[in-house]
Write a protein that holds these residues in place. Structure first.
Motif, PDB file in Angstrom:
ATOM      1  N   ASP A 185       0.808  49.050  14.641  1.00  0.00           N
ATOM      2  CA  ASP A 185      -0.027  50.237  14.812  1.00  0.00           C
ATOM      3  C   ASP A 185      -0.565  50.221  16.310  1.00  0.00           C
ATOM      4  O   ASP A 185      -1.306  49.272  16.694  1.00  0.00           O
ATOM      5  N   LEU A 186       0.090  51.044  17.051  1.00  0.00           N
ATOM      6  CA  LEU A 186      -0.296  51.112  18.522  1.00  0.00           C
ATOM      7  C   LEU A 186      -1.684  51.648  18.752  1.00  0.00           C
ATOM      8  O   LEU A 186      -2.535  50.745  19.685  1.00  0.00           O
ATOM      9  N   GLU A 187      -2.328  52.248  18.167  1.00  0.00           N
ATOM     10  CA  GLU A 187      -3.729  52.827  18.390  1.00  0.00           C
ATOM     11  C   GLU A 187      -4.672  51.639  18.214  1.00  0.00           C
ATOM     12  O   GLU A 187      -5.610  51.342  18.821  1.00  0.00           O
ATOM     13  N   ARG A 188      -4.444  51.209  16.855  1.00  0.00           N
ATOM     14  CA  ARG A 188      -5.415  49.779  16.337  1.00  0.00           C
ATOM     15  C   ARG A 188      -5.274  48.738  17.448  1.00  0.00           C
ATOM     16  O   ARG A 188      -6.522  48.310  17.909  1.00  0.00           O
ATOM     17  N   ARG A 189      -3.893  48.343  17.755  1.00  0.00           N
ATOM     18  CA  ARG A 189      -3.605  47.217  18.462  1.00  0.00           C
ATOM     19  C   ARG A 189      -4.465  47.680  20.133  1.00  0.00           C
ATOM     20  O   ARG A 189      -5.083  46.527  20.620  1.00  0.00           O
ATOM     21  N   THR A 190      -4.283  48.646  20.593  1.00  0.00           N
ATOM     22  CA  THR A 190      -5.013  48.936  21.835  1.00  0.00           C
ATOM     23  C   THR A 190      -6.509  48.760  21.818  1.00  0.00           C
ATOM     24  O   THR A 190      -7.002  48.315  22.504  1.00  0.00           O
ATOM     25  N   LYS A 206     -10.719  41.551  20.543  1.00  0.00           N
ATOM     26  CA  LYS A 206     -10.546  41.075  19.277  1.00  0.00           C
ATOM     27  C   LYS A 206      -9.073  40.676  19.064  1.00  0.00           C
ATOM     28  O   LYS A 206      -8.160  41.085  19.583  1.00  0.00           O
ATOM     29  N   ALA A 207      -8.929  39.751  17.829  1.00  0.00           N
ATOM     30  CA  ALA A 207      -7.492  39.630  17.442  1.00  0.00           C
ATOM     31  C   ALA A 207      -6.529  39.061  18.637  1.00  0.00           C
ATOM     32  O   ALA A 207      -5.399  39.545  18.843  1.00  0.00           O
ATOM     33  N   GLY A 208      -6.974  37.967  18.796  1.00  0.00           N
ATOM     34  CA  GLY A 208      -6.132  36.993  20.038  1.00  0.00           C
ATOM     35  C   GLY A 208      -5.985  37.937  21.415  1.00  0.00           C
ATOM     36  O   GLY A 208      -7.036  38.362  21.975  1.00  0.00           O
ATOM     37  N   THR A 244      -5.859  39.621  27.627  1.00  0.00           N
ATOM     38  CA  THR A 244      -6.347  40.894  28.127  1.00  0.00           C
ATOM     39  C   THR A 244      -7.863  40.775  27.942  1.00  0.00           C
ATOM     40  O   THR A 244      -8.719  41.835  28.615  1.00  0.00           O
ATOM     41  N   LYS A 245      -8.592  39.620  27.428  1.00  0.00           N
ATOM     42  CA  LYS A 245      -9.937  39.651  27.185  1.00  0.00           C
ATOM     43  C   LYS A 245     -10.669  39.647  28.358  1.00  0.00           C
ATOM     44  O   LYS A 245     -11.830  40.238  28.719  1.00  0.00           O
ATOM     45  N   ALA A 246     -10.175  39.285  29.493  1.00  0.00           N
ATOM     46  CA  ALA A 246     -10.755  39.040  30.784  1.00  0.00           C
ATOM     47  C   ALA A 246     -10.229  40.091  31.660  1.00  0.00           C
ATOM     48  O   ALA A 246     -10.619  40.041  32.688  1.00  0.00           O
ATOM     49  N   ARG A 247      -9.227  41.078  31.292  1.00  0.00           N
ATOM     50  CA  ARG A 247      -8.781  41.910  32.112  1.00  0.00           C
ATOM     51  C   ARG A 247      -8.916  43.406  31.441  1.00  0.00           C
ATOM     52  O   ARG A 247      -8.165  44.498  31.659  1.00  0.00           O
ATOM     53  N   ARG A 248      -9.899  43.648  30.769  1.00  0.00           N
ATOM     54  CA  ARG A 248     -10.547  45.014  30.078  1.00  0.00           C
ATOM     55  C   ARG A 248     -11.180  45.886  31.097  1.00  0.00           C
ATOM     56  O   ARG A 248     -11.631  45.576  32.118  1.00  0.00           O
ATOM     57  N   PRO A 249     -10.845  47.060  30.950  1.00  0.00           N
ATOM     58  CA  PRO A 249     -10.164  47.926  29.905  1.00  0.00           C
ATOM     59  C   PRO A 249      -8.501  47.778  30.027  1.00  0.00           C
ATOM     60  O   PRO A 249      -8.246  47.727  31.215  1.00  0.00           O
ATOM     61  N   VAL A 250      -7.916  47.948  29.032  1.00  0.00           N
ATOM     62  CA  VAL A 250      -6.469  48.106  29.162  1.00  0.00           C
ATOM     63  C   VAL A 250      -6.062  49.610  28.709  1.00  0.00           C
ATOM     64  O   VAL A 250      -6.714  50.310  27.865  1.00  0.00           O
ATOM     65  N   ARG A 293      -1.352  48.207  30.693  1.00  0.00           N
ATOM     66  CA  ARG A 293      -1.881  48.104  31.989  1.00  0.00           C
ATOM     67  C   ARG A 293      -3.393  47.562  31.890  1.00  0.00           C
ATOM     68  O   ARG A 293      -4.236  48.454  31.576  1.00  0.00           O
ATOM     69  N   CYS A 294      -3.468  46.641  32.472  1.00  0.00           N
ATOM     70  CA  CYS A 294      -4.732  45.964  32.330  1.00  0.00           C
ATOM     71  C   CYS A 294      -5.766  46.302  33.775  1.00  0.00           C
ATOM     72  O   CYS A 294      -5.185  46.993  34.666  1.00  0.00           O
ATOM     73  N   ALA A 295      -7.037  46.126  33.411  1.00  0.00           N
ATOM     74  CA  ALA A 295      -7.735  46.762  34.632  1.00  0.00           C
ATOM     75  C   ALA A 295      -7.520  46.334  35.999  1.00  0.00           C
ATOM     76  O   ALA A 295      -7.792  47.067  37.017  1.00  0.00           O
ATOM     77  N   ASP A 296      -7.058  44.945  36.031  1.00  0.00           N
ATOM     78  CA  ASP A 296      -6.500  44.514  37.442  1.00  0.00           C
ATOM     79  C   ASP A 296      -5.367  44.850  37.820  1.00  0.00           C
ATOM     80  O   ASP A 296      -4.718  44.315  38.813  1.00  0.00           O
TER      81      ASP A 296
END
Length: 87
Positions: free
Chosen positions: A29-34, A41-43, A47-53, A16-19
């Protein structure tokens, strides 16, 4: 469950994004990817414009192929269907 060890598992996840929007992906790896999504980072331009997730849903798949197939199916779901999946 995945064969042999948990590190060989693939996960489908929904963030779920901030918006309030939802993002679906796969990872080993769920923790790393979140953390990567929250650090921009990493593509995942989305989500880059909608942080935090926040990780709101995950499910285990036996391998990358089955995780990718499930990801495609979930991405075709409506928002309402995704929210119901999370309950």
């Amino acid at each position: 469950m995945c064969a042999l060890k948990m590190s060989s598992c693939w996960y489908l996840y929904i963030l779920r994004c901030a918006d309030g929007s939802l993002y679906t992906g796969i990872t080993t790896d769920l923790e790393r990817r979140t953390r990567e999504h929250n650090q921009g980072k990493a593509g995942a331009k989305y989500t880059k414009a909608r942080r935090p997730v926040e990780l709101v849903y995950s499910e285990v798949s036996e391998n990358r192929s089955s995780a990718s197939i499930r990801e495609a199916a979930v991405k075709k779901m409506s928002r309402r269907e995704k929210l119901a999946l999370m309950k």
